[in-house]
Write a protein that holds these residues in place. Structure first.
Motif, mmCIF file in Angstrom:
data_model
loop_
_atom_site.group_PDB
_atom_site.id
_atom_site.type_symbol
_atom_site.label_atom_id
_atom_site.label_comp_id
_atom_site.label_asym_id
_atom_site.label_seq_id
_atom_site.Cartn_x
_atom_site.Cartn_y
_atom_site.Cartn_z
ATOM 1 N N UNK A 157 29.969 100.966 16.265
ATOM 2 C CA UNK A 157 29.310 102.185 15.768
ATOM 3 C C UNK A 157 28.435 102.860 16.822
ATOM 4 N N UNK A 158 27.827 102.076 17.700
ATOM 5 C CA UNK A 158 26.941 102.685 18.703
ATOM 6 C C UNK A 158 27.692 103.566 19.696
ATOM 7 N N UNK A 159 29.031 103.507 19.691
ATOM 8 C CA UNK A 159 29.831 104.323 20.612
ATOM 9 C C UNK A 159 30.602 105.439 19.899
ATOM 10 N N UNK A 160 30.370 105.592 18.602
ATOM 11 C CA UNK A 160 31.038 106.662 17.859
ATOM 12 C C UNK A 160 30.599 108.028 18.387
ATOM 13 N N UNK A 161 31.491 109.001 18.319
ATOM 14 C CA UNK A 161 31.156 110.377 18.675
ATOM 15 C C UNK A 161 31.094 110.658 20.165
ATOM 16 N N UNK A 162 31.572 109.721 21.003
ATOM 17 C CA UNK A 162 31.511 109.908 22.457
ATOM 18 C C UNK A 162 32.890 110.128 23.080
ATOM 19 N N UNK A 163 33.922 110.255 22.241
ATOM 20 C CA UNK A 163 35.272 110.485 22.759
ATOM 21 C C UNK A 163 35.954 109.235 23.293
ATOM 22 N N UNK A 164 35.375 108.068 23.030
ATOM 23 C CA UNK A 164 35.942 106.825 23.564
ATOM 24 C C UNK A 164 37.248 106.463 22.863
ATOM 25 N N UNK A 165 37.280 106.528 21.544
ATOM 26 C CA UNK A 165 38.521 106.219 20.819
ATOM 27 C C UNK A 165 39.610 107.203 21.222
ATOM 28 N N UNK A 166 39.266 108.463 21.370
ATOM 29 C CA UNK A 166 40.197 109.503 21.799
ATOM 30 C C UNK A 166 40.827 109.128 23.149
ATOM 31 N N UNK A 167 39.996 108.738 24.094
ATOM 32 C CA UNK A 167 40.452 108.386 25.438
ATOM 33 C C UNK A 167 41.324 107.127 25.409
ATOM 34 N N UNK A 168 40.914 106.147 24.617
ATOM 35 C CA UNK A 168 41.688 104.910 24.516
ATOM 36 C C UNK A 168 43.054 105.178 23.884
ATOM 37 N N UNK A 169 43.091 105.997 22.830
ATOM 38 C CA UNK A 169 44.365 106.294 22.175
ATOM 39 C C UNK A 169 45.309 107.054 23.099
ATOM 40 N N UNK A 170 44.771 107.979 23.900
ATOM 41 C CA UNK A 170 45.621 108.671 24.875
ATOM 42 C C UNK A 170 46.370 107.653 25.729
ATOM 43 N N UNK A 171 45.642 106.656 26.219
ATOM 44 C CA UNK A 171 46.237 105.664 27.123
ATOM 45 C C UNK A 171 47.291 104.814 26.430
ATOM 46 N N UNK A 172 46.994 104.334 25.227
ATOM 47 C CA UNK A 172 47.975 103.440 24.593
ATOM 48 C C UNK A 172 49.176 104.206 24.043
ATOM 49 N N UNK A 173 48.972 105.435 23.585
ATOM 50 C CA UNK A 173 50.109 106.233 23.108
ATOM 51 C C UNK A 173 51.060 106.516 24.271
ATOM 52 N N UNK A 174 50.501 106.911 25.410
ATOM 53 C CA UNK A 174 51.339 107.152 26.596
ATOM 54 C C UNK A 174 52.084 105.871 26.977
ATOM 55 N N UNK A 175 51.379 104.751 26.992
ATOM 56 C CA UNK A 175 52.001 103.461 27.319
ATOM 57 C C UNK A 175 53.107 103.130 26.306
ATOM 58 N N UNK A 176 52.839 103.396 25.035
ATOM 59 C CA UNK A 176 53.816 103.105 23.990
ATOM 60 C C UNK A 176 55.114 103.878 24.162
ATOM 61 N N UNK A 177 55.007 105.151 24.494
ATOM 62 C CA UNK A 177 56.218 105.958 24.660
ATOM 63 C C UNK A 177 56.883 105.728 26.018
ATOM 64 N N UNK A 178 56.084 105.616 27.082
ATOM 65 C CA UNK A 178 56.664 105.516 28.421
ATOM 66 C C UNK A 178 57.110 104.105 28.777
#
Length: 182
Positions: free
Chosen positions: A102-123
């Motif tokens: 919770x202390x890291x909510x609202x900082x775009x961290x989940x957004x950044x992490x999902x970008x990386x794993x989604x790209x990895x998942x497709x590529x």
């Protein structure tokens, strides 16, 4: 080749979670707000965290999933996790999951992490379809996957039984062609 793929973004290192991370995992998975839509009761003991880590290791070993620990660059502490589970390899499909302290909510961290794993998942993992199953009241997760171009495909009524109740879940999906067109 069963090596664990470490992923790096501007601010994050996504890495294998080990038993050494149990204290960090216990800290955020014992928070009621973090666990509200996780499908489990808040963790109480270090054994709960070890059980979760064992699950992460078993899905990787069985090739039914992979879960990365989210860490800030230069800091080793796991502050959340994200990954794929329920991989159906013959159909090139999987489900995505994620949570963050919770202390890291609202900082775009989940957004950044999902970008990386989604790209990895497709590529790298060659998925055709990545699904997200999200409870209707979980608006932050819905907004996040919609930002990633996931489309809501429908409502799965009373789809899961967790924490003593049946939950409806929205089915979201992102297709390979939609990802590469965006």
């Amino acid at each position: 080749m069963n090596l664990f793929p470490e992923l790096e973004t501007n601010r994050l290192v996504l890495r294998n979670i080990t038993k050494d991370d149990a204290d960090s995992i216990l800290k955020y998975l014992s928070d009621e707000e973090v666990m509200k839509y996780y499908g489990l009761e808040p963790f109480q003991t270090i054994e709960d965290a070890w059980g979760e880590i064992s699950w992460y290791q078993s899905i990787k070993a069985n090739q039914t999933g992979i879960r990365w620990g989210i860490t800030l660059k230069g800091q080793g502490k796991v502050i959340g996790s994200c990954g794929f589970h329920n991989i159906v390899s013959q159909h090139f499909r999987t489900e995505i999951g994620f949570e963050l302290s919770k202390e890291y909510w609202g900082q775009g961290i989940a957004d950044e992490a999902l970008d990386a794993i989604i790209r990895h998942g497709f590529e790298q993992m060659e998925f055709q379809r990545i699904e997200a199953l999200i409870e209707p009241p979980n608006l932050p997760s819905q907004k996040l996957v919609e930002k990633k171009a996931f489309k809501r495909e429908g409502l799965l009524r009373k789809y899961e039984y967790t924490c003593g109740k049946f939950d409806d879940l929205y089915m979201y999906a992102l297709l390979r062609e939609d990802f590469f067109q965006s």
